[in-house]
Design a protein around this motif. Structure first.
Motif, PDB file in Angstrom:
ATOM      1  N   ARG A 291       0.833  -1.208   0.000  1.00  0.00           N
ATOM      2  CA  ARG A 291       0.000   0.000   0.000  1.00  0.00           C
ATOM      3  C   ARG A 291       0.870   1.261   0.000  1.00  0.00           C
ATOM      4  NH1 ARG A 291      -5.304   0.791   1.517  1.00  0.00           N
ATOM      5  NH2 ARG A 291      -5.413  -1.346   2.287  1.00  0.00           N
ATOM      6  N   GLU A 292       1.834   1.317   0.929  1.00  0.00           N
ATOM      7  CA  GLU A 292       2.718   2.487   0.971  1.00  0.00           C
ATOM      8  C   GLU A 292       3.654   2.513  -0.229  1.00  0.00           C
ATOM      9  OE1 GLU A 292       3.028   5.332   2.827  1.00  0.00           O
ATOM     10  OE2 GLU A 292       1.022   4.666   3.411  1.00  0.00           O
ATOM     11  N   ARG A 293       4.049   1.345  -0.673  1.00  0.00           N
ATOM     12  CA  ARG A 293       4.913   1.270  -1.841  1.00  0.00           C
ATOM     13  C   ARG A 293       4.207   1.870  -3.071  1.00  0.00           C
ATOM     14  NH1 ARG A 293       7.555  -4.460  -4.002  1.00  0.00           N
ATOM     15  NH2 ARG A 293       8.842  -3.555  -5.680  1.00  0.00           N
ATOM     16  N   THR A 294       2.931   1.566  -3.200  1.00  0.00           N
ATOM     17  CA  THR A 294       2.155   2.112  -4.317  1.00  0.00           C
ATOM     18  C   THR A 294       2.022   3.621  -4.204  1.00  0.00           C
ATOM     19  OG1 THR A 294       0.909   0.041  -4.516  1.00  0.00           O
ATOM     20  CG2 THR A 294      -0.074   2.009  -5.492  1.00  0.00           C
ATOM     21  N   ARG A 295       1.665   4.093  -3.009  1.00  0.00           N
ATOM     22  CA  ARG A 295       1.505   5.545  -2.832  1.00  0.00           C
ATOM     23  C   ARG A 295       2.823   6.271  -3.071  1.00  0.00           C
ATOM     24  NH1 ARG A 295      -2.187   9.403  -0.686  1.00  0.00           N
ATOM     25  NH2 ARG A 295      -3.716   7.831  -1.375  1.00  0.00           N
ATOM     26  N   ASN A 296       3.917   5.709  -2.599  1.00  0.00           N
ATOM     27  CA  ASN A 296       5.218   6.362  -2.779  1.00  0.00           C
ATOM     28  C   ASN A 296       5.594   6.475  -4.256  1.00  0.00           C
ATOM     29  OD1 ASN A 296       5.609   6.797  -0.047  1.00  0.00           O
ATOM     30  ND2 ASN A 296       6.722   4.877   0.270  1.00  0.00           N
TER      31      ASN A 296
END
Length: 305
Positions: A291-296
């Motif tokens: 999830r954070e990887r996608t947002r980043n």
């Protein structure tokens, strides 16, 4: 190409607060726009008016409000009121027909003559949004009314358009289209030529093409595509989306989802820009660390644009 976010609709008693939190984070992360679907949860215009009044700046869009259950004068009144709450120049009204299974089986309206319905709907909605009274007697609806809602600038209208007649109507009369489950080859070879030709013939400026697809940055793209196929299975069955998947040569939603590592996802998003998409709205469906990887990754693309 501008990059926005398709909101994950929150539930529970604190749904509006959670939506405002999503919107605030999207604005802080630099996204150009924030879109909310109008299905069976929160009313999109009301929710965006509430959340948008708390978070300034970022564009707010409905993707999309179904037309059949709302008289166009009522929708114009609501949209103008929501635009007042959000502030000048922030609200974009995305509208669409929805689907026969929803309009007939759930709401009890006739889904006959959808293209005529939409043409007549726009003949009422668009003048009212621009402050002009209407007198229309159509075969699917009538209206003899003006509105006194104060106007906070113009409210652009986008039409969810997939069939040829709808794409022509979007180009001729609206500011563009909102797409879902539509891959890059279909955008490039079908959507852009059709809507652009219609806009050009009508003497209108180049239309906005807002394209939303599921996105997940992950080390296991096969699992991500399988997850998209399972979670979004209904979109592989509804006729209008099924037609777009077939044009793309896609078996199901997982085949048009944007998945892979950072480089792969960045390349797939760039392909949309090359196809003619003006606005990409990411429907994040990653879980856990992805999830954070996608947002980043999305934030990195925004910073580089």
């Amino acid at each position: 190409m501008r990059i926005g976010i398709l909101a994950a609709e929150p539930g529970g008693a604190q749904a509006l607060g959670k939506l405002a939190d999503q919107l605030r984070r999207a604005a802080d992360d630099g996204f150009a726009s924030f879109w909310l679907a109008n299905i069976f949860g929160l009313d999109a215009l009301t929710a965006l008016a509430v959340a948008g009044s708390q978070v300034p700046g970022i564009e707010l869009g409905t993707a999309v409000v179904p037309t059949y259950p709302r008289h166009p004068a009522v929708l114009a009144q609501q949209a103008l009121t929501a635009a007042l709450a959000a502030g000048p120049g922030r609200l974009t009204l995305g509208i669409g027909l929805s689907h026969k299974i929803v309009i007939e089986d759930m709401y009890g309206y006739s889904f006959d003559r959808p293209a005529r319905h939409m043409r007549e709907y726009l003949s009422v909605l668009l003048p009212l949004l621009d402050g002009t009274a209407v007198s229309v007697d159509g075969s699917t609806l009538s209206a003899h009314i003006g509105l006194s809602v104060p106007r906070a600038g113009r409210v652009p209208v986008l039409l969810a358009a997939l069939a040829p007649r709808m794409l022509a109507l979007a180009g001729q009369q609206t500011d563009g289209t909102v797409l879902w489950m539509t891959g890059p080859a279909t955008v490039r070879d079908y959507v852009v030529p059709a809507i652009s030709a219609a806009a050009g013939a009508a003497g209108r400026s180049s239309p906005r093409i807002v394209c939303s697809l599921p996105v997940c940055v992950t080390g296991d793209p096969a699992a991500a595509r399988a997850s998209a196929d399972k979670e979004l299975a209904i979109y592989g069955q509804l006729p209008s989306y099924r037609a777009m998947l077939d044009r793309e040569g896609a078996a199901g939603p997982g085949d048009v989802a944007i998945v892979g590592d950072e480089d792969a996802v960045a390349a797939q998003i760039a392909e949309l820009a090359d196809a003619g998409v003006t606005d990409f709205t990411a429907a994040e469906f990653a879980r856990g660390p992805d999830r954070e990887r996608t947002r980043n990754l999305l934030k990195t693309l925004i910073a580089a644009s």
